[in-house]
Scaffold this motif. Structure first.
Motif, short mmCIF file in Angstrom:
data_model
loop_
_atom_site.label_atom_id
_atom_site.label_comp_id
_atom_site.label_asym_id
_atom_site.label_seq_id
_atom_site.Cartn_x
_atom_site.Cartn_y
_atom_site.Cartn_z
N LEU A 129 33.76 55.24 61.93
CA LEU A 129 33.52 54.36 60.79
C LEU A 129 34.30 54.81 59.57
N VAL A 130 34.43 56.11 59.36
CA VAL A 130 35.24 56.61 58.24
C VAL A 130 36.70 56.15 58.41
N GLU A 131 37.23 56.25 59.63
CA GLU A 131 38.59 55.77 59.88
C GLU A 131 38.69 54.27 59.64
N ALA A 132 37.66 53.54 60.03
CA ALA A 132 37.68 52.09 59.85
C ALA A 132 37.70 51.72 58.37
N VAL A 133 36.99 52.45 57.54
CA VAL A 133 37.03 52.21 56.10
C VAL A 133 38.44 52.47 55.57
N GLY A 134 39.07 53.53 56.07
CA GLY A 134 40.45 53.80 55.67
C GLY A 134 41.39 52.67 56.06
N LEU A 135 41.18 52.09 57.24
CA LEU A 135 41.98 50.95 57.66
C LEU A 135 41.78 49.77 56.71
N CYS A 136 40.53 49.51 56.34
CA CYS A 136 40.25 48.40 55.43
C CYS A 136 40.93 48.60 54.08
N ARG A 137 40.88 49.81 53.57
CA ARG A 137 41.52 50.08 52.27
C ARG A 137 43.03 49.94 52.37
N ASP A 138 43.58 50.29 53.52
CA ASP A 138 45.01 50.11 53.72
C ASP A 138 45.36 48.62 53.72
N LEU A 139 44.57 47.82 54.41
CA LEU A 139 44.80 46.38 54.44
C LEU A 139 44.62 45.77 53.04
N ALA A 140 43.66 46.30 52.28
CA ALA A 140 43.40 45.77 50.94
C ALA A 140 44.52 46.08 49.96
N GLY A 141 45.38 47.00 50.33
CA GLY A 141 46.51 47.32 49.46
C GLY A 141 47.71 46.42 49.65
N THR A 142 47.61 45.47 50.54
CA THR A 142 48.75 44.58 50.82
C THR A 142 48.85 43.46 49.79
N ARG A 143 50.04 42.87 49.72
CA ARG A 143 50.23 41.74 48.81
C ARG A 143 49.32 40.57 49.22
N ALA A 144 49.17 40.37 50.52
CA ALA A 144 48.37 39.24 51.01
C ALA A 144 46.93 39.33 50.53
N TRP A 145 46.35 40.53 50.57
CA TRP A 145 44.95 40.69 50.15
C TRP A 145 44.84 40.67 48.63
N ARG A 146 45.77 41.33 47.95
CA ARG A 146 45.69 41.43 46.49
C ARG A 146 45.89 40.07 45.82
N TYR A 147 46.54 39.13 46.51
CA TYR A 147 46.71 37.80 45.93
C TYR A 147 45.36 37.15 45.67
N TRP A 148 44.39 37.41 46.53
CA TRP A 148 43.08 36.78 46.40
C TRP A 148 42.03 37.70 45.79
N CYS A 149 42.24 39.00 45.83
CA CYS A 149 41.17 39.94 45.47
C CYS A 149 41.63 40.96 44.44
N GLY A 150 40.67 41.39 43.64
CA GLY A 150 40.93 42.42 42.65
C GLY A 150 40.44 43.78 43.11
N GLU A 151 39.65 44.45 42.25
CA GLU A 151 39.25 45.82 42.51
C GLU A 151 38.18 45.92 43.60
N GLU A 152 38.15 47.07 44.26
CA GLU A 152 37.12 47.34 45.26
C GLU A 152 35.78 47.53 44.54
N VAL A 153 34.77 46.84 45.00
CA VAL A 153 33.44 46.90 44.39
C VAL A 153 32.51 47.83 45.16
N GLU A 154 32.45 47.65 46.47
CA GLU A 154 31.61 48.48 47.33
C GLU A 154 32.43 49.04 48.48
N PRO A 155 32.43 50.35 48.68
CA PRO A 155 31.66 51.36 47.94
C PRO A 155 32.30 51.77 46.62
N GLY A 156 33.52 51.32 46.37
CA GLY A 156 34.25 51.70 45.17
C GLY A 156 35.36 52.67 45.51
N PRO A 157 36.52 52.56 44.86
CA PRO A 157 37.71 53.35 45.26
C PRO A 157 37.52 54.86 45.13
#
Length: 535
Positions: free
Chosen positions: A424-452
């Motif tokens: 699960l820790v690795e999976a969270v790292g994968l999600c944060r990596d995906l959230a750093g892409t242009r595709a995700w950032r176009y729709w989303c701002g800062e991480e809310v939960e659990p927080g960066p």
């Protein structure tokens, strides 16, 4: 076999269900009695009643709204876009069809004909071939190998009318996770259930006709309802299986405020991973020492009843939605798009070769995207999930009274080696990596939960506090070899030590497949129904 009897399914399908006629009560004797009208029970009732000389009874604790054509089904159960828990995660309010297990959101179960196939997310995913080969190894029966089970997986897939999710019909956030995966070098998987589809992104196959959830009650049971050799007993709570000299002879049910005896040549328990061990326990089948503490006389000492509960462990991560995402979601909510879903499949560093052990789905905060995850603030998020959990929980009978629900301890992230937490820790790292892409950032701002800033030991603490299950409980009456003291049934679902009694549902899974379990449940029921029909 004895001749067929007649029943009035139109009356039985209404809510509240009309009492069984005097004529039917006099003929409450069946060749096969199925206890539990969920997904597995619908398959069993439909397939076994195909033989007109075989009298089949199907008992369901919840309501039966009849065939889809009758027009009596609640909208919330028909709308495939309203998925997930029957418990609102923001208020704790329960839907009227929820069983009411006192174990948080992860124990939500549907009490209605069709069971959880009448409210689930309609995601139709197969396990990896190695998942089913593992079943063959654990049971000593090659019939459970992927190759041998494949025809039943395919038959179930056809029967529930699975169709692909089209990328053009995905919501913005569900499209964005596919685009984010591409940015990170993941392959786009055109067929998520292909044997080699172990790492990549793609649309999830769904069992929905447009926005209509095509569950087991419609796909299997509706065509069988007119058969005079099938009787559906809804709003009927199973108390226990009756035994005589080491053989199952029927069941005691509670219906319309009274207790009724049903007689059967073969009894099949199909009440799910929470309900099945409770029924077995009340019947005297289970851990003998514990049963005695409840005043139940043990008939067969099977310590595996209720033990080794498995579920897919996940958490919800969230990001602030940009105004453009909320506006797009509002437009979708005002329209009528067909159900379309997407997913990331990923093998962690702990995964065996040729398989995956992690998935990530995306959601955003509209009524049609994860109703149960709604919040005052419009959010978007990912749901990283451990798909090959090894942590085990337990279902514990608390009373001989069938109205007292069993206790449930999921035991999430409790394995002593820390395997599930590490994945699960690795999976969270994968999600944060995906959230750093242009595709995700176009729709989303800062991480809310659990927080960066939540990382390392703080992240592990947050995961333990927020982990839940994916509503995929299994393994509480598992198949195994006769020498396996924790096995409850053999490789054909037959309960050890009791003739004429079988279990057919997710509780017999000897391990959990790396996919939501609906299609696997249907395939298991298809396979064992075919074998029972040949007996």
């Amino acid at each position: 076999m004895a001749g067929a009897f007649h029943s009035r399914h139109d009356c039985l399908a209404t809510t509240p269900v009309s009492p069984v006629s005097d004529r039917d009560r006099l003929t409450m004797t069946f060749d096969v009695l199925v206890l539990g009208g969920g997904a597995a029970g619908c398959v069993l009732a439909a397939r076994l009643s195909e033989d007109p000389a075989r009298r089949v009874g199907l008992v369901e604790a919840g309501p039966d709204y009849g065939p889809l054509s009758a027009g009596r089904w609640p909208r919330a159960l028909l709308d495939a876009r309203v998925d997930g828990a029957l418990i609102d995660l923001t208020t704790g309010a329960r839907d009227a069809h929820d069983w009411g297990y006192d174990a948080g959101r992860s124990a939500s179960r549907a009490r209605v004909i069709g069971g959880c196939s009448s409210h689930n997310g309609c995601e139709v995913l197969w396990g990896a071939p190695s998942d089913y080969d593992e079943w063959a190894d654990l049971t000593g029966d090659a019939g459970w190998s992927y190759t041998r089970l494949l025809p039943y997986l395919q038959r179930a897939d056809r029967t529930i009318e699975v169709r692909p999710s089209r990328v053009a019909e995905l919501s913005p956030i569900r499209r964005s996770i596919i685009a984010a995966g591409r940015e990170r070098g993941l392959a786009v998987l055109p067929h998520l259930n292909a044997p080699g589809a172990v790492r990549g992104v793609g649309g999830i196959p769904v069992n929905a006709r447009g926005t209509l959830r095509w569950g087991a009650a419609f796909a299997y049971l509706d065509a069988a309802r007119p058969r005079p050799n099938l009787l559906i007993l809804a709003d009927s709570l199973v108390d226990r299986v009756t035994l005589d000299g080491g053989r199952a002879t029927g069941a005691i049910i509670r219906r319309a405020g009274r207790e009724e005896q049903i007689t059967a040549g073969t009894v099949i328990v199909a009440a799910g991973s929470y309900g099945t061990p409770a029924i077995l326990g009340r019947s005297g089948i289970g851990p003998a020492a514990h049963l005695r503490t409840l005043g139940i006389r043990p008939a067969v000492d099977l310590p595996g009843v209720g033990a080794r509960l498995l579920d897919h462990a996940y958490v919800l991560m969230s990001w602030a939605a940009r105004p453009r995402l909320q506006a797009a979601d509002d437009r979708i909510a005002a329209g009528d798009p067909p159900l379309s879903l997407s997913e990331v499949k990923w093998p962690s560093s702990h995964c065996r070769a040729g398989a995956w052990d992690t998935t990530v789905g995306a959601w955003s905060g509209t009524v049609f995207d994860q109703r149960a995850h709604g919040a005052a603030r419009h959010l978007a998020g990912m749901a990283p999930c451990v798909m090959k959990t090894v942590s085990r929980g337990q279902v514990t009978l608390r009373s001989a009274d069938p109205t007292v629900l069993p206790g449930i301890d999921h035991g999430f992230l409790s394995d002593p080696d820390g395997h599930d937490l590490a994945v699960l820790v690795e999976a969270v790292g994968l999600c944060r990596d995906l959230a750093g892409t242009r595709a995700w950032r176009y729709w989303c701002g800062e991480e809310v939960e659990p927080g960066p800033a939540v990382r390392g030991p703080a992240l592990e603490t947050w995961l333990r506090a927020n982990v839940g299950g994916s509503y995929h409980p299994s393994g509480t009456a598992r198949m195994g070899k006769p020498a396996d003291r924790h096995a409850v049934v053999d490789s054909r679902g037959r309960v050890f030590g009791v003739d004429g009694l079988a279990v057919v549902d997710a509780s017999i899974f000897p391990s959990i497949p790396a996919a939501n379990i609906h299609l696997s449940v249907l395939a298991v029921a298809e396979k064992l129904a075919a074998e029972l029909a040949r007996d």
